[in-house]
Design a protein around this motif. Structure first.
Motif, PDB file in Angstrom:
ATOM      1  N   VAL A 156     -12.191  -4.360   1.645  1.00 39.86           N
ATOM      2  CA  VAL A 156     -11.383  -4.415   2.907  1.00 39.86           C
ATOM      3  C   VAL A 156     -12.491  -5.465   3.805  1.00 39.86           C
ATOM      4  O   VAL A 156     -13.395  -5.523   3.721  1.00 39.86           O
ATOM      5  CB  VAL A 156     -11.536  -3.194   3.560  1.00 39.86           C
ATOM      6  CG1 VAL A 156     -11.004  -3.283   4.964  1.00 39.86           C
ATOM      7  CG2 VAL A 156     -10.571  -1.793   2.627  1.00 39.86           C
TER       8      VAL A 156
ATOM      9  N   LEU B   3       0.812  -1.141  -0.159  1.00 47.27           N
ATOM     10  CA  LEU B   3       0.032   0.004  -0.052  1.00 47.27           C
ATOM     11  C   LEU B   3       0.768   1.273   0.043  1.00 47.27           C
ATOM     12  O   LEU B   3       0.703   2.313  -0.849  1.00 47.27           O
ATOM     13  CB  LEU B   3      -0.797   0.044   1.265  1.00 47.27           C
ATOM     14  CG  LEU B   3      -1.918  -1.284   1.199  1.00 47.27           C
ATOM     15  CD1 LEU B   3      -2.694  -1.162   2.670  1.00 47.27           C
ATOM     16  CD2 LEU B   3      -3.004  -0.801   0.290  1.00 47.27           C
TER      17      LEU B   3
ATOM     18  N   LEU C 143      -9.841  -1.446  -3.419  1.00 48.61           N
ATOM     19  CA  LEU C 143      -9.991  -2.550  -2.562  1.00 48.61           C
ATOM     20  C   LEU C 143     -11.170  -3.103  -1.911  1.00 48.61           C
ATOM     21  O   LEU C 143     -12.046  -2.332  -1.673  1.00 48.61           O
ATOM     22  CB  LEU C 143      -8.965  -2.421  -1.875  1.00 48.61           C
ATOM     23  CG  LEU C 143      -7.377  -1.793  -2.082  1.00 48.61           C
ATOM     24  CD1 LEU C 143      -6.656  -1.726  -0.848  1.00 48.61           C
ATOM     25  CD2 LEU C 143      -6.922  -3.009  -2.982  1.00 48.61           C
TER      26      LEU C 143
ATOM     27  N   ARG D 189      -3.353   3.770   7.064  1.00 52.96           N
ATOM     28  CA  ARG D 189      -3.870   4.882   7.597  1.00 52.96           C
ATOM     29  C   ARG D 189      -3.288   5.820   8.601  1.00 52.96           C
ATOM     30  O   ARG D 189      -2.884   7.002   8.710  1.00 52.96           O
ATOM     31  CB  ARG D 189      -5.508   4.958   7.740  1.00 52.96           C
ATOM     32  CG  ARG D 189      -6.331   4.508   6.807  1.00 52.96           C
ATOM     33  CD  ARG D 189      -7.533   4.814   7.030  1.00 52.96           C
ATOM     34  NE  ARG D 189      -8.552   4.577   5.785  1.00 52.96           N
ATOM     35  CZ  ARG D 189      -8.844   5.181   5.031  1.00 52.96           C
ATOM     36  NH1 ARG D 189      -8.289   6.571   4.938  1.00 52.96           N
ATOM     37  NH2 ARG D 189      -9.910   4.984   4.093  1.00 52.96           N
TER      38      ARG D 189
ATOM     39  N   ALA E   9      -3.767   7.454  -2.050  1.00 51.66           N
ATOM     40  CA  ALA E   9      -4.211   6.279  -1.004  1.00 51.66           C
ATOM     41  C   ALA E   9      -5.679   6.218  -0.948  1.00 51.66           C
ATOM     42  O   ALA E   9      -6.229   5.057  -1.223  1.00 51.66           O
ATOM     43  CB  ALA E   9      -3.617   6.712   0.156  1.00 51.66           C
ATOM     44  N   GLU E  10      -6.606   7.310  -1.163  1.00 55.67           N
ATOM     45  CA  GLU E  10      -7.894   7.163  -1.378  1.00 55.67           C
ATOM     46  C   GLU E  10      -8.289   6.544  -2.604  1.00 55.67           C
ATOM     47  O   GLU E  10      -9.345   5.874  -2.735  1.00 55.67           O
ATOM     48  CB  GLU E  10      -8.527   8.511  -1.177  1.00 55.67           C
ATOM     49  CG  GLU E  10      -8.304   9.438   0.332  1.00 55.67           C
ATOM     50  CD  GLU E  10      -8.813   8.273   1.334  1.00 55.67           C
ATOM     51  OE1 GLU E  10      -9.855   7.878   1.309  1.00 55.67           O
ATOM     52  OE2 GLU E  10      -7.946   8.299   2.291  1.00 55.67           O
TER      53      GLU E  10
ATOM     54  N   LEU F  59      -7.536   2.739  -2.169  1.00 54.87           N
ATOM     55  CA  LEU F  59      -8.425   2.041  -1.217  1.00 54.87           C
ATOM     56  C   LEU F  59      -9.779   1.882  -1.707  1.00 54.87           C
ATOM     57  O   LEU F  59     -10.568   0.871  -1.346  1.00 54.87           O
ATOM     58  CB  LEU F  59      -8.517   2.891   0.248  1.00 54.87           C
ATOM     59  CG  LEU F  59      -7.258   2.563   0.884  1.00 54.87           C
ATOM     60  CD1 LEU F  59      -7.389   3.832   2.053  1.00 54.87           C
ATOM     61  CD2 LEU F  59      -6.791   1.255   1.490  1.00 54.87           C
TER      62      LEU F  59
ATOM     63  N   GLU G 104      -8.301  -5.433   7.662  1.00 55.45           N
ATOM     64  CA  GLU G 104      -8.711  -4.600   8.195  1.00 55.45           C
ATOM     65  C   GLU G 104      -7.347  -3.886   9.169  1.00 55.45           C
ATOM     66  O   GLU G 104      -7.148  -2.582   9.229  1.00 55.45           O
ATOM     67  CB  GLU G 104      -9.751  -4.707   9.368  1.00 55.45           C
ATOM     68  CG  GLU G 104     -11.031  -4.788   8.668  1.00 55.45           C
ATOM     69  CD  GLU G 104     -12.246  -5.379   9.727  1.00 55.45           C
ATOM     70  OE1 GLU G 104     -11.749  -5.655  10.923  1.00 55.45           O
ATOM     71  OE2 GLU G 104     -13.322  -4.936   9.325  1.00 55.45           O
TER      72      GLU G 104
ATOM     73  N   ALA H   3      -7.708  -6.254   1.156  1.00 59.65           N
ATOM     74  CA  ALA H   3      -6.841  -5.653   2.156  1.00 59.65           C
ATOM     75  C   ALA H   3      -7.378  -5.989   3.518  1.00 59.65           C
ATOM     76  O   ALA H   3      -8.844  -5.732   3.438  1.00 59.65           O
ATOM     77  CB  ALA H   3      -6.279  -4.466   1.912  1.00 59.65           C
TER      78      ALA H   3
ATOM     79  N   VAL I  64      -5.077  -2.097   6.602  1.00 58.47           N
ATOM     80  CA  VAL I  64      -5.718  -0.826   6.079  1.00 58.47           C
ATOM     81  C   VAL I  64      -5.637   0.256   7.561  1.00 58.47           C
ATOM     82  O   VAL I  64      -5.157   1.247   7.134  1.00 58.47           O
ATOM     83  CB  VAL I  64      -7.177  -1.121   5.636  1.00 58.47           C
ATOM     84  CG1 VAL I  64      -7.774   0.851   5.457  1.00 58.47           C
ATOM     85  CG2 VAL I  64      -7.285  -1.930   4.312  1.00 58.47           C
TER      86      VAL I  64
END
Length: 452
Positions: free
Chosen positions: A376, A295, A374, A352, A367-368, A371, A345, A343, A348
């Protein structure tokens, strides 16, 4: 080129030297060094040294012993490796358990297609192979069909990206049509000349023909013991009769002896000729599990063209240099393409936290976007992760959650954390992984870096 079984001494020396050169060329066309290359070269040098001693008159052997040197099998290994892409290793030793729970080892001559293909290279003549299969070989001989059972059992215990490796038996001196049919029924791919069986003198024993091993001693045979150290090469030919199991130790005149010959295998009548395919289809896992290092690498400014800096931190400068030499993002994108992305939890959450502390505006925006691509999922480590791995300096709880969840998902975990992968393997748990170079978050540190 003539078969090694009919070569003169000088020809054999020339072939051994040529094979050593071909091994070097083989490695040069791979993206990385081929594991086991030194072992294969050691065997070839030992063979060459032995033949040169014979030429110098330092070793006296019979012509029949010269015909049964290891050169046939070694040449078959080299030619097999040359025929396939993505050769990961040669003479690789795999550990597995037999159906009765005994610890066994198996030597795979060539591991290709990045682990998805196993090749056994066989140089012995079709006549000898066929008669051993019928239970008429010498004591301790193990039929190719029995060896195929071992390969199938071992491959079931060594999945690559959650699929069992595809097995190829490559015959460089032919294989009888009935044997080829039996192997293909078992799920083994056959390469080489498939030759006719003209005359059956005796009806083969049904149990043996079906591929059963005839004795407990045969079940424990390992085809080719690996050379553990190059220093062993001097001892390689101390005994005249020391040859690999696959080498042709049956003279043509013996094959015409009625006491020996039970089935006439006609190598001049080729039923089918099968070469290695130019492309081997493999089952590729379509799920990817991204860990924290992936990530971070994916959104790092270094990975997005901002690598022309000398940073205050030495490790960042090294990563910037690596990025200028070899871009990491195209490799990540290529691997992720067409896959379902996951990914857990834990990954992630910690990503973050790191992003909020060290990330710059561009890195946070990327990053946003990432994510959002993905899925999660809750932490759900696999049973083997929780029951077999012990916490250590390289094996922490967070890694157990991330890699274990990927294992439960039957996904390939993308990571730059090669230390954990090795530590887990040392504890007996091998994960399906895609390992890449790491990149740190650097956007917030560019202001004090020196532009190049």
């Amino acid at each position: 080129m003539a078969s090694p079984s009919v070569l003169s001494l000088q020809d054999r020396i020339r072939v051994a030297k040529e094979l050593l050169e071909r091994v070097d060329k083989l490695c040069s066309r791979q993206t990385k060094d081929v594991e086991g290359r030194a072992k294969l070269c050691s065997k070839l040098r030992a063979e060459l040294k032995f033949l040169q001693k014979v030429e110098a008159g330092k070793v006296q052997i019979k012509e029949s012993h010269l015909q049964s040197t290891n050169l046939t099998h070694l040449r078959a290994i080299v030619e097999s490796a040359e025929s396939l892409e993505g050769v990961a290793s040669v003479l690789h030793v795999f550990a597995y358990e037999s159906p009765d729970g005994l610890k066994q080892t198996l030597v795979v001559d060539v591991v290709a297609n990045n682990g998805h293909t196993w090749v056994k290279a066989i140089g012995r003549k079709a006549e000898a192979l066929h008669n051993i299969w019928q239970g008429r070989g010498q004591y301790g001989d193990k039929s190719v069909v029995c060896q195929a059972e071992d390969f199938l059992e071992a491959s079931r215990q060594q999945p690559v990206q959650y699929s069992n490796p595809h097995i190829i038996f490559a015959f460089y001196n032919g294989v009888s049509s009935p044997m080829a049919d039996r192997l293909r029924e078992m799920g083994i791919s056959v390469r080489g000349d498939i030759v006719a069986v003209n005359t059956v003198i005796d009806e083969p024993d049904k149990e043996v023909e079906d591929g059963s091993c005839s004795s407990e001693e045969e079940q424990g045979v390992v085809d080719h013991e690996p050379v553990e150290d190059e220093e062993e090469e001097d001892e390689h030919h101390d005994g005249e009769d020391e040859v690999d199991d696959d080498d042709d130790d049956v003279d043509d005149e013996d094959a015409d002896d009625p006491e020996f010959m039970h089935t006439r295998v006609d190598r001049d009548t080729i039923v089918e000729r099968l070469s290695f395919p130019t492309e081997v289809k493999v089952d590729v896992c379509n799920r990817a599990n991204l860990d924290i290092t992936t990530l971070i690498t994916y959104v790092s400014s270094l990975s997005h063209g901002r690598c022309h800096f000398a940073f205050k931190e030495q490790v960042l400068t090294e990563q910037a240099t690596q990025e200028r030499q070899e871009k990491v993002l195209p490799k990540l994108e290529e691997f992720m393409q067409g896959k379902e992305l996951f990914a857990c939890e834990s990954a992630v959450h910690d990503f973050r936290v790191i992003l909020d502390t060290l990330g710059g505006p561009g890195e946070k925006a990327r990053a946003e976007e990432l994510l959002a691509r993905l899925k999660v999922v809750p932490d759900d480590p696999s049973e083997r992760t929780t029951s077999r791995l012990v916490i250590s300096s390289k094996v922490n709880r967070r890694s157990l959650m991330i890699f274990g969840t990927g294992d439960s998902l039957r996904a390939v975990t993308m990571t730059a954390n090669s230390g954990f992968v090795r530590a887990a393997a040392n504890q007996g748990v091998r994960y399906s992984v895609f390992i890449h170079q790491p990149r740190a978050l650097t956007e917030g540190k560019e202001w004090r870096a020196i532009p190049l």
